[in-house]
Design a protein around this motif. Structure first.
Motif, PDB file in Angstrom:
ATOM      1  N   UNK A  81       0.854  -1.186   0.000  1.00 37.63           N
ATOM      2  CA  UNK A  81       0.000   0.000   0.000  1.00 37.63           C
ATOM      3  C   UNK A  81       0.889   1.234   0.000  1.00 37.63           C
ATOM      4  N   UNK A  82       0.284   2.369  -0.298  1.00 41.10           N
ATOM      5  CA  UNK A  82       1.071   3.570  -0.475  1.00 41.10           C
ATOM      6  C   UNK A  82       1.921   3.905   0.749  1.00 41.10           C
ATOM      7  N   UNK A  83       1.318   3.695   1.955  1.00 41.59           N
ATOM      8  CA  UNK A  83       2.087   4.035   3.153  1.00 41.59           C
ATOM      9  C   UNK A  83       3.237   3.052   3.403  1.00 41.59           C
ATOM     10  N   UNK A  84       3.229   1.938   2.693  1.00 40.64           N
ATOM     11  CA  UNK A  84       4.319   0.962   2.868  1.00 40.64           C
ATOM     12  C   UNK A  84       5.414   1.108   1.817  1.00 40.64           C
ATOM     13  N   UNK A  85       5.240   2.053   0.900  1.00 35.95           N
ATOM     14  CA  UNK A  85       6.220   2.196  -0.187  1.00 35.95           C
ATOM     15  C   UNK A  85       7.594   2.502   0.377  1.00 35.95           C
ATOM     16  N   UNK A  86       8.566   1.781  -0.169  1.00 37.33           N
ATOM     17  CA  UNK A  86       9.911   1.934   0.339  1.00 37.33           C
ATOM     18  C   UNK A  86      10.823   1.324  -0.710  1.00 37.33           C
ATOM     19  N   UNK A  87      11.738   2.096  -1.214  1.00 41.21           N
ATOM     20  CA  UNK A  87      12.566   1.634  -2.331  1.00 41.21           C
ATOM     21  C   UNK A  87      13.249   0.308  -2.036  1.00 41.21           C
ATOM     22  N   UNK A  88      13.831   0.207  -0.868  1.00 45.86           N
ATOM     23  CA  UNK A  88      14.608  -0.987  -0.533  1.00 45.86           C
ATOM     24  C   UNK A  88      13.703  -2.213  -0.497  1.00 45.86           C
ATOM     25  N   UNK A  89      12.532  -2.035   0.120  1.00 45.83           N
ATOM     26  CA  UNK A  89      11.578  -3.125   0.231  1.00 45.83           C
ATOM     27  C   UNK A  89      11.130  -3.614  -1.161  1.00 45.83           C
ATOM     28  N   UNK A  90      10.821  -2.646  -2.027  1.00 39.94           N
ATOM     29  CA  UNK A  90      10.353  -2.994  -3.372  1.00 39.94           C
ATOM     30  C   UNK A  90      11.437  -3.740  -4.138  1.00 39.94           C
ATOM     31  N   UNK A  91      12.642  -3.236  -4.063  1.00 39.30           N
ATOM     32  CA  UNK A  91      13.748  -3.879  -4.786  1.00 39.30           C
ATOM     33  C   UNK A  91      14.022  -5.277  -4.275  1.00 39.30           C
ATOM     34  N   UNK A  92      13.959  -5.418  -2.955  1.00 42.93           N
ATOM     35  CA  UNK A  92      14.200  -6.719  -2.353  1.00 42.93           C
ATOM     36  C   UNK A  92      13.215  -7.752  -2.904  1.00 42.93           C
ATOM     37  N   UNK A  93      11.945  -7.352  -2.962  1.00 44.56           N
ATOM     38  CA  UNK A  93      10.933  -8.269  -3.487  1.00 44.56           C
ATOM     39  C   UNK A  93      11.130  -8.504  -4.991  1.00 44.56           C
ATOM     40  N   UNK A  94      11.578  -7.468  -5.703  1.00 39.69           N
ATOM     41  CA  UNK A  94      11.769  -7.605  -7.150  1.00 39.69           C
ATOM     42  C   UNK A  94      12.907  -8.563  -7.494  1.00 39.69           C
ATOM     43  N   UNK A  95      13.912  -8.656  -6.614  1.00 37.73           N
ATOM     44  CA  UNK A  95      14.991  -9.605  -6.890  1.00 37.73           C
ATOM     45  C   UNK A  95      14.677 -10.973  -6.312  1.00 37.73           C
ATOM     46  N   UNK A  96      13.494 -11.114  -5.733  1.00 34.46           N
ATOM     47  CA  UNK A  96      13.079 -12.415  -5.220  1.00 34.46           C
ATOM     48  C   UNK A  96      13.629 -12.718  -3.843  1.00 34.46           C
ATOM     49  N   UNK A  97      14.082 -11.667  -3.140  1.00 30.21           N
ATOM     50  CA  UNK A  97      14.682 -11.878  -1.825  1.00 30.21           C
ATOM     51  C   UNK A  97      13.665 -12.020  -0.714  1.00 30.21           C
ATOM     52  N   UNK A  98      12.382 -11.763  -1.027  1.00 29.88           N
ATOM     53  CA  UNK A  98      11.375 -11.824   0.022  1.00 29.88           C
ATOM     54  C   UNK A  98      10.019 -12.037  -0.628  1.00 29.88           C
ATOM     55  N   UNK A  99       9.215 -12.892  -0.014  1.00 22.01           N
ATOM     56  CA  UNK A  99       7.891 -13.099  -0.602  1.00 22.01           C
ATOM     57  C   UNK A  99       6.792 -12.838   0.401  1.00 22.01           C
TER      58      UNK A  99
END
Lengths: 312, 498
Positions: free
Chosen positions: B480-498
């Protein structure tokens, strides 16, 4: 913004004027520019013109139809046979056009559903259709004695104007309107111009290709009807050598060979240029073999001039 | 050493219009020099003059104090001026060596000297630290490797000057990193680099100085170090523009009203078991790296490619036998990532391109209503800020940003409720970007909903109401918008977290 004069857009009119002027001067004594000969040219060209209208749709859609020669002879023979057995003219003509539609549906169906390039599909069907027309009458010619048919679709005149030419004008008008003013025309151009983009805009690409091939064959079959009426009979050789002239007419007329751009009026002028060429070379007294060579050379020159545009 | 390449009063006219107006500036030896400006600013034209693709109408170019005049690109290559093409331009069925040597094959008598060519190729590949071999077939290389091969090809002729025209637009983050290390390596070898890009972050990471052009004119040259980004942007567009994508109007998503519901869809392209809801009035962002299969999945939803399984509901009604035609009749629009290949028809004018997805709408008794189409094009062109807003203009001849606006206009014409924007601002200038963001917000105000695929973090964070992150065909996060965070998004995009 200053627009540069783009001579290539008008190349068909320029070549028309050049070919016409050259022959008028060279063949002045042989009556090239006499009204009778000019009407003769239009008469001789009509079949090419009508077939070229359908071909213009095919080429604009990025397709091609090499099987029109076979369609022409099958249609002509079918109509001749039906008339021989005293079937009425409207029924015979409708059946002829229906035969064209069937041939087109075979071409279009394979192109759209099996997804084989139209070049290969029609390369195959061209010999199938040509073979079928030979079987139909066992290589025999079929005479047509129905005067109404012969007059209306071929050798008749209205005043000084040949009915063949009037049919050409009618077909050109219909073709032009469909090409320019209907959604189908836009779909044809967009499929030829950029198939993916057309698909992503919700255009049914397969359906468009199918109907384009059908239209191409129907216009060839109409040319076959005109041939039969002009010759007062049909033979399997009708239309045999027309496919090159028809494609050349479309390309000289300014239709892009890779699709996406074209004109029906240009196509007609293009086929008249071819007609003038055939007539002029004949009047010059060239032998048939010499004519073939000269025609090929001139067509290559004209086509290369009109195609150069697509390089930029 | 100073002023290695000098442009003096360069002018270039096309069909009576000046594309480059009296440009003078210089580039130092061994620096990485950025050329910046909006689309149509004249950067590529200037570069093409340097590369001898066409002559300048007026003006002179000096290299190392010597006046040069090139009549075609071969002259420029002889002088050591190489170019890495924007579009990949290789023969896929040939080997790496054959591509590098294409047009410049070494001979021994009348036969090709393969040994020498392999040797030279290996040397170049070694210098660039390429991981592929001279004998590999180009069709087997991935995009990044192909890009590398383009550079290798450009470097073959002992280049002293090398230019890159938006080299990163089709690369993944890792490939960009490799490219940058190569460019820095080139610099350390004393090669002068000219670099065109729309991405300011790249300029800051890579370049020493930047020259800004606008409307064909030279504006200024800056030292990048210590320079504020807003100064650069202001100079580029000649007006103040919000630096990053940002919502200008209040959020208006209604999370009680689902407009599109996607349930467990999979496709043979590699996306698996995707489910999500799109709510009325929201921008739903899809982030992922190259290979995340976002575009492939959207094409499946739009019906352009078949689904293996799964269902799609629009306003609680199932969409069956999905095809683009069907999707459009369900009021869904799709703005593809590849403008040229999938977005518009090259030989049609703006009127026809904008009407293309609404041909049924413009039909009156079999005929297309030309007047209405023209009026529509004029109106939509005005709304999207098309320049020039001329319905008769052939779309192909517009700049990239304006082509994109025509495609947006096409979907505005369909009046679709749901619009899928796939990388809507890829490769377009800052000014057009702002226009497209504004239109997206206007659409929300009209009660429409938007799905936006973007690979640019600032854009996706700035514009989205929610973000779905994907990794290799699967959803790895919904934020959600209040959870936006560059590091978090990137981590999920590289498959580091599901």
């Amino acid at each position: 913004m200053i627009k540069k004069f783009n001579y290539k857009k008008y190349i068909v009119y320029i070549s028309f004027i050049i070919v016409f002027t050259v022959f008028s001067i060279v063949l002045k004594d042989k009556g090239f520019s006499s009204p009778a000969n000019l009407m003769n040219i239009l008469r001789q060209t009509s079949m090419i013109s009508v077939a070229a209208i359908g071909m213009c749709f095919a080429i604009s859609a990025g397709l091609i139809d090499l099987s029109i020669g076979g369609v022409i002879s099958i249609t002509a023979l079918l109509v001749a046979l039906l008339l021989k057995y005293s079937i009425s003219v409207p029924v015979a003509v409708t059946a002829g056009l229906g035969m064209g539609a069937l041939c087109g549906a075979i071409n279009g169906g394979i192109v759209a559903k099996v997804r084989i390039p139209s070049f290969l599909v029609t390369l195959g069907t061209s010999t199938i259709f040509a073979g079928a027309s030979r079987i139909m009458t066992n290589l025999e010619a079929v005479p047509i004695t129905n005067k109404v048919f012969n007059n209306v679709f071929g050798s008749g005149n209205i005043g000084p104007i040949s009915s063949l030419f009037i049919w050409t004008l009618i077909m050109m008008t219909i073709g032009h309107i469909v090409y320019k003013k209907t959604s189908f025309g836009k779909a044809v151009l967009s499929v030829g111009g950029n198939e993916s983009a057309a698909r992503y805009s919700g255009i049914n690409v397969d359906k468009t290709k199918f109907w384009t091939m059908v239209i191409c064959s129907i216009s060839a079959s109409f040319a076959g009807i005109m041939y039969a009426a002009r010759m007062h009979g049909a033979r399997y050789t009708l239309g045999e050598n027309d496919v090159m002239s028809v494609i050349a007419a479309v390309v000289i007329g300014g239709t892009s060979f890779s699709g996406g751009k074209g004109t029906i009026v240009g196509t007609i002028i293009g086929s008249i240029v071819i007609g003038i060429l055939n007539n002029g070379l004949l009047l010059m007294g060239l032998s048939v073999s010499e004519q073939m060579i000269a025609r090929g050379v001139v067509i290559i020159i004209a086509v290369s001039l009109s195609l150069r545009e697509s390089r930029d | 050493m100073d002023n290695y390449i000098e442009f003096k009063n360069i002018k270039k006219a096309f069909i009576g219009q000046l594309a480059v107006k009296n440009v003078s500036f210089s580039i130092r030896k061994g620096e990485i020099h950025a050329l910046l400006g909006e689309n149509g600013a004249g950067k590529t034209t200037l570069l093409n003059i340097l590369h001898g693709l066409f002559p300048a109408t007026e003006g002179e170019i000096f290299i190392g104090g010597k006046k040069v005049e090139f009549f075609d690109s071969k002259d420029a290559i002889k002088e050591g001026i190489a170019k890495v093409h924007q579009e990949i331009n290789l023969v896929p069925e040939m080997t790496v060596m054959q591509n590098i040597m294409l047009g410049d094959e070494k001979r021994k008598g009348i036969l090709l000297n393969k040994k020498q060519m392999y040797q030279e190729t290996e040397e170049i590949l070694k210098k660039l630290k390429c991981k592929f071999n001279a004998k590999d077939k180009v069709s087997r290389l991935n995009t990044g490797e192909k890009q590398m091969l383009q550079i290798a090809k450009a470097l073959k002729g002992q280049a002293k000057i090398i230019s890159f025209d938006e080299p990163t637009s089709s690369l993944s983050n890792n490939e960009v990193k490799t490219l940058f290390s190569i460019i820095k390596e080139l610099k350390s070898q004393g090669i002068t680099v000219i670099y065109i890009s729309h991405k300011l972050d790249e300029i800051y990471e890579l370049c020493d100085r930047a020259t800004i052009m606008r409307d064909g004119e030279y504006i200024n040259t800056f030292e990048i170090k210590g320079l504020d980004k807003s100064v650069l942007i202001k100079n580029m567009v000649g007006r103040d523009v919000e630096m990053f994508a940002k919502r200008q109007k209040p959020l208006r998503a209604n999370y009680l009203q689902t407009v599109l519901s996607v349930e467990h869809i999979s496709g043979k392209e590699g996306y698996e078991d995707i489910s999500f809801n799109l709510y009325k009035g929201e921008i739903l962002g899809f982030f992922g790296l190259v290979g995340a299969k976002r575009t492939e999945m959207m094409k499946g939803i739009f019906g352009a490619t078949p689904l293996i399984q799964g269902k799609i509901y629009k306003n609680n009604k199932e969409i069956k036998n999905c095809s683009p035609y069907n999707a459009i009749s369900h009021s869904i629009g799709f703005l593809p990532e590849n403008r040229k290949e999938e977005g518009f028809i090259k030989d049609l004018n703006n009127t026809d391109n904008m009407a293309l997805a609404s041909l049924d709408y413009f039909e009156r008794n079999f005929f297309q209503n030309k007047k209405q189409k023209y009026k529509n094009a004029l109106e939509k062109g005005k709304r999207v800020g098309l320049m020039p807003n001329d319905p008769d203009f052939i779309t192909r001849n517009l700049s990239g940003g304006n082509q994109q606006k025509v495609i947006v206009g096409k979907w505005l014409t369909t009046n679709a409720d749901i619009l899928i924007f796939d990388e809507p601002t890829k490769g377009i200038d800052v000014g057009s970007k702002a226009d497209i963001y504004a239109i997206m917000e206007e659409l929300l105000e009209e009660g429409k909903s938007i799905i936006m695929i973007s690979s640019e973090l600032p854009e996706i964070i700035g514009m989205s109401d929610r973000i779905i992150v994907m990794h290799e065909g699967k959803i790895t996060g919904v934020l959600k918008r209040e959870e936006f965070n560059e590091a978090e998004i990137l981590l999920r995009a590289v498959g580091g977290k599901e």
